[in-house]
Design a protein around this motif. Structure first.
Motif, PDB file in Angstrom:
ATOM      1  N   UNK A 158      33.537 122.665 -25.443  1.00 53.32           N
ATOM      2  CA  UNK A 158      33.168 123.971 -25.988  1.00 53.32           C
ATOM      3  C   UNK A 158      34.320 124.599 -26.753  1.00 53.32           C
ATOM      4  N   UNK A 159      34.103 124.894 -28.053  1.00 50.65           N
ATOM      5  CA  UNK A 159      35.171 125.551 -28.799  1.00 50.65           C
ATOM      6  C   UNK A 159      35.447 126.935 -28.238  1.00 50.65           C
ATOM      7  N   UNK A 160      34.433 127.496 -27.596  1.00 49.67           N
ATOM      8  CA  UNK A 160      34.602 128.811 -26.994  1.00 49.67           C
ATOM      9  C   UNK A 160      35.644 128.745 -25.879  1.00 49.67           C
ATOM     10  N   UNK A 161      35.611 127.673 -25.083  1.00 48.18           N
ATOM     11  CA  UNK A 161      36.580 127.509 -24.006  1.00 48.18           C
ATOM     12  C   UNK A 161      37.985 127.381 -24.547  1.00 48.18           C
ATOM     13  N   UNK A 162      38.152 126.577 -25.578  1.00 48.33           N
ATOM     14  CA  UNK A 162      39.486 126.413 -26.140  1.00 48.33           C
ATOM     15  C   UNK A 162      39.947 127.696 -26.818  1.00 48.33           C
ATOM     16  N   UNK A 163      39.028 128.405 -27.463  1.00 46.98           N
ATOM     17  CA  UNK A 163      39.388 129.678 -28.095  1.00 46.98           C
ATOM     18  C   UNK A 163      39.776 130.695 -27.026  1.00 46.98           C
ATOM     19  N   UNK A 164      39.052 130.696 -25.921  1.00 46.87           N
ATOM     20  CA  UNK A 164      39.359 131.635 -24.835  1.00 46.87           C
ATOM     21  C   UNK A 164      40.733 131.333 -24.246  1.00 46.87           C
ATOM     22  N   UNK A 165      41.030 130.042 -24.050  1.00 45.75           N
ATOM     23  CA  UNK A 165      42.342 129.704 -23.484  1.00 45.75           C
ATOM     24  C   UNK A 165      43.448 130.025 -24.485  1.00 45.75           C
ATOM     25  N   UNK A 166      43.165 129.859 -25.782  1.00 42.90           N
ATOM     26  CA  UNK A 166      44.156 130.207 -26.804  1.00 42.90           C
ATOM     27  C   UNK A 166      44.412 131.713 -26.785  1.00 42.90           C
ATOM     28  N   UNK A 167      43.354 132.505 -26.639  1.00 44.73           N
ATOM     29  CA  UNK A 167      43.512 133.957 -26.583  1.00 44.73           C
ATOM     30  C   UNK A 167      44.250 134.391 -25.325  1.00 44.73           C
ATOM     31  N   UNK A 168      43.992 133.694 -24.218  1.00 44.77           N
ATOM     32  CA  UNK A 168      44.709 134.008 -22.977  1.00 44.77           C
ATOM     33  C   UNK A 168      46.191 133.687 -23.125  1.00 44.77           C
ATOM     34  N   UNK A 169      46.488 132.550 -23.749  1.00 47.86           N
ATOM     35  CA  UNK A 169      47.880 132.179 -23.993  1.00 47.86           C
ATOM     36  C   UNK A 169      48.542 133.221 -24.896  1.00 47.86           C
ATOM     37  N   UNK A 170      47.815 133.642 -25.922  1.00 43.85           N
ATOM     38  CA  UNK A 170      48.303 134.666 -26.839  1.00 43.85           C
ATOM     39  C   UNK A 170      48.650 135.942 -26.072  1.00 43.85           C
ATOM     40  N   UNK A 171      47.769 136.336 -25.170  1.00 42.06           N
ATOM     41  CA  UNK A 171      47.999 137.530 -24.365  1.00 42.06           C
ATOM     42  C   UNK A 171      49.220 137.392 -23.472  1.00 42.06           C
ATOM     43  N   UNK A 177      43.370 142.105 -22.094  1.00 39.34           N
ATOM     44  CA  UNK A 177      41.925 141.938 -22.069  1.00 39.34           C
ATOM     45  C   UNK A 177      41.528 141.111 -23.291  1.00 39.34           C
ATOM     46  N   UNK A 178      40.629 140.155 -23.092  1.00 39.30           N
ATOM     47  CA  UNK A 178      40.100 139.375 -24.195  1.00 39.30           C
ATOM     48  C   UNK A 178      38.634 139.751 -24.345  1.00 39.30           C
ATOM     49  N   UNK A 179      38.277 140.232 -25.545  1.00 35.09           N
ATOM     50  CA  UNK A 179      36.879 140.568 -25.820  1.00 35.09           C
ATOM     51  C   UNK A 179      36.608 140.428 -27.314  1.00 35.09           C
ATOM     52  N   UNK A 184      39.101 138.554 -29.576  1.00 31.79           N
ATOM     53  CA  UNK A 184      40.389 139.164 -29.892  1.00 31.79           C
ATOM     54  C   UNK A 184      41.084 139.541 -28.594  1.00 31.79           C
ATOM     55  N   UNK A 185      42.411 139.494 -28.616  1.00 31.87           N
ATOM     56  CA  UNK A 185      43.205 139.890 -27.456  1.00 31.87           C
ATOM     57  C   UNK A 185      43.613 141.349 -27.613  1.00 31.87           C
ATOM     58  N   UNK A 186      43.390 142.130 -26.568  1.00 29.94           N
ATOM     59  CA  UNK A 186      43.777 143.541 -26.552  1.00 29.94           C
ATOM     60  C   UNK A 186      44.850 143.715 -25.480  1.00 29.94           C
ATOM     61  N   UNK A 187      45.981 144.254 -25.895  1.00 27.69           N
ATOM     62  CA  UNK A 187      47.094 144.511 -24.982  1.00 27.69           C
ATOM     63  C   UNK A 187      47.277 146.018 -24.903  1.00 27.69           C
ATOM     64  N   UNK A 188      47.322 146.536 -23.688  1.00 33.79           N
ATOM     65  CA  UNK A 188      47.550 147.972 -23.486  1.00 33.79           C
ATOM     66  C   UNK A 188      48.796 148.169 -22.641  1.00 33.79           C
ATOM     67  N   UNK A 189      49.614 149.116 -23.068  1.00 30.62           N
ATOM     68  CA  UNK A 189      50.759 149.523 -22.253  1.00 30.62           C
ATOM     69  C   UNK A 189      50.456 150.941 -21.797  1.00 30.62           C
ATOM     70  N   UNK A 208      55.744 131.463 -30.991  1.00 30.21           N
ATOM     71  CA  UNK A 208      55.597 130.686 -29.754  1.00 30.21           C
ATOM     72  C   UNK A 208      54.437 129.700 -29.795  1.00 30.21           C
ATOM     73  N   UNK A 209      53.352 130.048 -30.496  1.00 29.32           N
ATOM     74  CA  UNK A 209      52.145 129.218 -30.439  1.00 29.32           C
ATOM     75  C   UNK A 209      51.802 128.532 -31.755  1.00 29.32           C
ATOM     76  N   UNK A 210      52.463 128.941 -32.833  1.00 31.79           N
ATOM     77  CA  UNK A 210      52.163 128.456 -34.176  1.00 31.79           C
ATOM     78  C   UNK A 210      50.742 128.797 -34.604  1.00 31.79           C
ATOM     79  N   UNK A 211      50.153 129.822 -33.980  1.00 32.40           N
ATOM     80  CA  UNK A 211      48.825 130.328 -34.352  1.00 32.40           C
ATOM     81  C   UNK A 211      48.942 131.785 -34.742  1.00 32.40           C
ATOM     82  N   UNK A 212      48.274 132.147 -35.828  1.00 30.04           N
ATOM     83  CA  UNK A 212      48.237 133.556 -36.231  1.00 30.04           C
ATOM     84  C   UNK A 212      47.452 134.331 -35.194  1.00 30.04           C
ATOM     85  N   UNK A 213      47.868 135.549 -34.963  1.00 29.84           N
ATOM     86  CA  UNK A 213      47.234 136.384 -33.953  1.00 29.84           C
ATOM     87  C   UNK A 213      46.601 137.609 -34.591  1.00 29.84           C
ATOM     88  N   UNK A 214      45.470 138.015 -34.040  1.00 35.06           N
ATOM     89  CA  UNK A 214      44.834 139.265 -34.456  1.00 35.06           C
ATOM     90  C   UNK A 214      44.837 140.256 -33.284  1.00 35.06           C
TER      91      UNK A 214
END
Length: 188
Positions: free
Chosen positions: A28-41, A64-66, A69-74, A108-114
């Protein structure tokens, strides 16, 4: 080993590699995308935590991933001027910090982040303000029939306004370039 048996062994390896590749592609590309977003977070949180430590500012980091996209709150339990300084006037420091965090993830990941960074709920408060701006512009367009140009804003903020204007049944378009990019609201 004869040339024929070597060729047969190589063809078996090629088939095994193809099977593994098709298994990876079937995953599932969704699974890999989710793990990539988690790593990004995780990378973003580590970067921001180090920044908070260096600046001696207290804050808790929520990830939070939704919606892809990854959402980071401080956030802080107490009102702290330190976190407010990380927002800056009109969110300028927050925007810069978000870009630095995205660069950290890219490094760190060589992937662009949004990823979207929020501090002390600033973006949520700003979203309410942007909704009001969209409603006022829509009312003006409906009343006068003339297009209304809004103040320049970030891509993230323009997206919020575009969505709000569409919900109000009007049309919006981004115009200009760079820091001067803004939205024009019209009836058609």
């Amino acid at each position: 080993m004869s040339a024929e048996s070597t060729e047969h062994a190589l063809s078996d390896e090629v088939i095994d590699d193809q099977d593994e590749a098709s298994t990876d592609a079937d995953a599932s590309p969704k699974g890999s995308a989710a793990s990539r977003l988690e790593e990004e977070g995780d990378v973003a949180a580590d970067y921001l935590e180090e920044l908070l430590d260096i600046a001696d500012i207290d804050g808790d980091i929520d990830i939070e991933v939704r919606n892809g996209r990854t959402y980071i709150s401080i956030v802080a339990e107490d009102e702290t001027d330190g976190l407010d300084s990380l927002v800056g006037e009109d969110g300028e420091v927050l925007e810069a910090l978000q870009e630095l965090t995205r660069l950290s993830v890219l490094s760190a990941t060589e992937n662009r982040s949004r990823l979207v960074l929020d501090i002390n709920g600033y973006r949520q408060q700003r979203a309410g303000h942007l909704q009001k701006i969209a409603e006022d512009a829509a009312a003006s367009v409906k009343e006068s029939g003339k297009a209304v140009a809004l103040e320049p804003m970030s891509a993230y903020e323009r997206k919020i306004v575009h969505d709000a204007v569409a919900d109000l049944g009007l049309v919006s378009e981004s115009e200009g370039e760079g820091a001067g990019r803004h939205i024009v609201v019209s009836a058609d």
